[in-house]
Scaffold this active site. Structure first.
Site, short mmCIF file in Angstrom:
data_model
loop_
_atom_site.label_atom_id
_atom_site.label_comp_id
_atom_site.label_asym_id
_atom_site.label_seq_id
_atom_site.Cartn_x
_atom_site.Cartn_y
_atom_site.Cartn_z
N GLU A 97 0.82 -1.20 0.00
CA GLU A 97 0.00 0.00 0.00
C GLU A 97 0.86 1.24 0.00
O GLU A 97 1.98 1.25 0.51
CB GLU A 97 -0.92 -0.02 1.22
CG GLU A 97 -1.84 -1.21 1.15
CD GLU A 97 -3.00 -1.15 2.11
OE1 GLU A 97 -3.78 -2.10 2.13
OE2 GLU A 97 -3.13 -0.14 2.84
N CYS B 4 3.63 8.39 0.89
CA CYS B 4 4.18 7.42 1.84
C CYS B 4 4.30 6.09 1.10
O CYS B 4 3.29 5.56 0.61
CB CYS B 4 3.24 7.32 3.04
SG CYS B 4 3.68 6.04 4.22
N CYS C 280 6.74 -7.42 6.92
CA CYS C 280 7.89 -6.81 7.62
C CYS C 280 8.49 -7.84 8.56
O CYS C 280 7.76 -8.54 9.27
CB CYS C 280 7.43 -5.59 8.39
SG CYS C 280 8.78 -4.80 9.31
N CYS D 30 6.73 -5.45 15.06
CA CYS D 30 6.35 -4.67 16.25
C CYS D 30 4.91 -5.04 16.61
O CYS D 30 4.06 -5.19 15.73
CB CYS D 30 6.44 -3.18 15.95
SG CYS D 30 8.07 -2.68 15.39
N CYS E 216 1.78 -3.06 15.32
CA CYS E 216 1.72 -2.71 13.89
C CYS E 216 1.18 -3.86 13.06
O CYS E 216 1.58 -5.01 13.24
CB CYS E 216 3.12 -2.32 13.42
SG CYS E 216 3.23 -2.05 11.64
N GLY F 68 6.91 -2.28 5.79
CA GLY F 68 8.26 -2.80 5.69
C GLY F 68 9.33 -1.99 6.39
O GLY F 68 9.14 -0.82 6.72
N SER G 154 12.31 5.82 7.30
CA SER G 154 11.99 5.53 8.70
C SER G 154 12.46 4.11 9.02
O SER G 154 12.24 3.19 8.25
CB SER G 154 10.47 5.65 8.88
OG SER G 154 10.11 5.35 10.21
N HIS H 268 10.03 4.61 20.18
CA HIS H 268 8.86 4.13 20.96
C HIS H 268 9.11 3.86 22.44
O HIS H 268 8.17 3.55 23.16
CB HIS H 268 8.26 2.84 20.37
CG HIS H 268 8.02 2.88 18.91
ND1 HIS H 268 7.45 3.96 18.29
CD2 HIS H 268 8.30 1.99 17.93
CE1 HIS H 268 7.36 3.72 17.00
NE2 HIS H 268 7.88 2.54 16.75
N CYS I 68 -1.05 5.44 9.79
CA CYS I 68 0.10 4.56 9.98
C CYS I 68 -0.26 3.23 10.62
O CYS I 68 -1.03 3.18 11.56
CB CYS I 68 1.11 5.21 10.91
SG CYS I 68 1.59 6.81 10.40
N1 SAH Z 1 9.43 -0.04 9.56
C1 SAH Z 1 9.70 1.36 9.62
C2 SAH Z 1 8.83 2.19 8.69
C3 SAH Z 1 7.41 1.78 8.57
S1 SAH Z 1 6.45 1.95 10.06
C4 SAH Z 1 9.59 1.85 11.04
O1 SAH Z 1 9.13 1.12 11.91
O2 SAH Z 1 9.98 3.00 11.27
C5 SAH Z 1 6.22 3.71 10.06
C6 SAH Z 1 5.77 4.29 11.38
O3 SAH Z 1 4.42 3.91 11.66
C7 SAH Z 1 6.60 3.81 12.56
O4 SAH Z 1 7.06 4.88 13.33
C8 SAH Z 1 5.61 2.98 13.32
O5 SAH Z 1 5.93 2.96 14.65
C9 SAH Z 1 4.31 3.65 13.04
N2 SAH Z 1 3.17 2.79 13.34
C10 SAH Z 1 3.03 1.51 13.00
N3 SAH Z 1 1.85 1.02 13.47
C11 SAH Z 1 1.25 2.04 14.10
C12 SAH Z 1 0.00 2.18 14.76
N4 SAH Z 1 -0.85 1.18 14.86
N5 SAH Z 1 -0.31 3.38 15.28
C13 SAH Z 1 0.54 4.42 15.16
N6 SAH Z 1 1.72 4.36 14.56
C14 SAH Z 1 2.08 3.18 14.02
FE1 SF4 Z 2 7.78 -3.24 10.66
FE2 SF4 Z 2 7.83 -0.61 11.12
FE3 SF4 Z 2 5.57 -2.02 11.48
FE4 SF4 Z 2 7.62 -2.34 13.16
S1 SF4 Z 2 6.42 -0.47 12.84
S2 SF4 Z 2 6.39 -3.99 12.23
S3 SF4 Z 2 9.33 -2.13 11.79
S4 SF4 Z 2 6.60 -1.69 9.55
#
Ligand code: SAH
Ligand code: SF4
Length: 353
Positions: free
Chosen positions: A91, A109, A116, A120, A123, A163, A195, A220, A336
């Protein structure tokens, strides 16, 4: 395996033309279609002879991504579901407004992987692990798709979709080369943000590019114990090592980093977390961007508004540069971390956003 046409530099297009019995200017014509008119489909390149177009179609995936679906939110944010040539999907999001509504800024974006490997817990992108890396051409292909959709180039580009881009360093850096190259899309590197979840080996390579690309670190948590509750051990690096890599980037790229901090109720939103985060940010010349959690259906909660504001105030009063990310596109599920929830790759969750 066929390459993506969008993954080639201008010089590589010229080389391809020469190696395939075409006049050198044909390479430049193809390049102009891509870099100036955002058109990666040889069938549309109407100043090329039919034979050249056929050769291109046979040699390359062109285009190598296509839009399957789009979903628009009331604030103008548009999420595109993008299909790859092997049927996988990622996406991307087109975000109008950005940091200054008056100027009609536009941000894309983009995704760097299918799934990924970091996983996390809050996510949606990593729930099924890593499926595969994207090719550079598939990242540039998303850019082209966005430009065609919006009718213009974006002001900013963020690799914050699906990713961990720095885990796919070779292909990401090739995409960065094409997006910022003077002979190609010529975007200012400062307007391109990568990022990372703090993948240290990738951060070191990124710093070694010695280019002014912007780096955002998804921290985080300001201590390793709290961080271990959010990010699985497998690809989580100690904060001290992440800070060393951030310092290296500051030295090599000459740019301040941003710490992204997704606020999760009862996990990382305590006053002492804010105080520790302020110390880290100041010590490493980092800006802090607080991201209120967007629900992905798990057990995490977003803290109350007052808690978020108080958290910000502690950082601000300690002298740190802090912002709260403005929520965009929540209604379309484009915010996000919700990016994979509704994709075809996760049919069980379709419709939940
Ligand atoms: N993998 C990389 C880039 C993609 S995630 C990274 O982790 O930085 C991009 C951003 O979206 C990250 O800062 C992540 O913490 C945030 N993110 C992911 N899931 C989220 C959620 N459910 N609510 C708010 N931010 C989120
Ligand atoms: Fe991957 Fe970034 Fe999501 Fe963590 S926040 S699972 S590193 S996409």
């Amino acid at each position: 395996m066929k390459q993506c046409l969008a993954g080639l530099t201008r010089a590589e297009l010229r080389e391809w033309a020469a190696a395939n019995g075409e006049a050198a200017f044909r390479g430049s014509q193809i390049a102009d279609w891509m870099y100036r008119r955002f058109q990666p489909d040889p069938d549309e390149m109407n100043n090329l002879p039919a034979g050249t177009r056929r050769k291109l179609t046979e040699a390359f995936h062109a285009p190598c991504v296509q839009m399957l679906q789009s979903d628009c939110a009331a604030d103008g944010t548009e999420k595109l579901l993008v299909e790859l040539t092997d049927g996988e999907a990622v996406e991307m999001v087109l975000i109008p407004g950005g940091d200054d509504e008056e100027k009609q800024r536009l941000t894309f974006c983009l995704s760097t992987q299918v799934g990924c490997p970091v996983g996390c817990l809050f996510c949606a992108s990593g729930r099924n692990g890593l499926i595969r890396n994207l090719k550079a051409g598939e990242m540039v292909g998303q850019f082209l798709l966005g430009c065609r959709r919006a009718g213009r180039r974006p002001d900013n580009l963020v690799f914050m979709g699906i990713g961990e881009g720095l885990f796919n360093f070779e292909e990401l850096s090739k995409a960065l080369q094409i997006l910022s190259g003077q002979e190609e899309f010529a975007m200012s590197p400062r307007r391109i943000t990568v990022s990372t979840s703090g993948f240290v080996p990738g951060m070191q390579k990124f710093a070694a590019l010695e280019k002014e690309f912007t780096l955002a670190i998804s921290l985080h948590a300001a201590d390793d114990e709290t961080r271990s509750k959010i990010i699985p051990d497998k690809l989580r690096y100690p904060i001290a090592e992440i800070m060393d890599a951030a310092d290296l980037y500051l030295e090599k790229a000459g740019r301040m980093v941003t710490f992204e901090y997704t606020l999760l109720e009862g996990i990382n939103d305590r006053q002492e977390d804010a105080a520790k985060l302020a110390k880290l940010a100041i010590a490493h010349h980092a800006k802090v961007n607080l991201i209120p959690y967007n629900s992905t259906g798990g057990e995490f909660r977003r803290p109350a508004k007052e808690v978020i504001r108080h958290f910000r105030d502690i950082l601000h009063n300690a002298g740190a540069h802090v912002t709260i990310r403005q929520e965009r596109g929540a209604k379309s599920s484009a915010a996000c971390g919700q990016l994979r929830l509704r994709s075809k790759a996760m049919p069980a969750l379709t419709g939940k956003g």
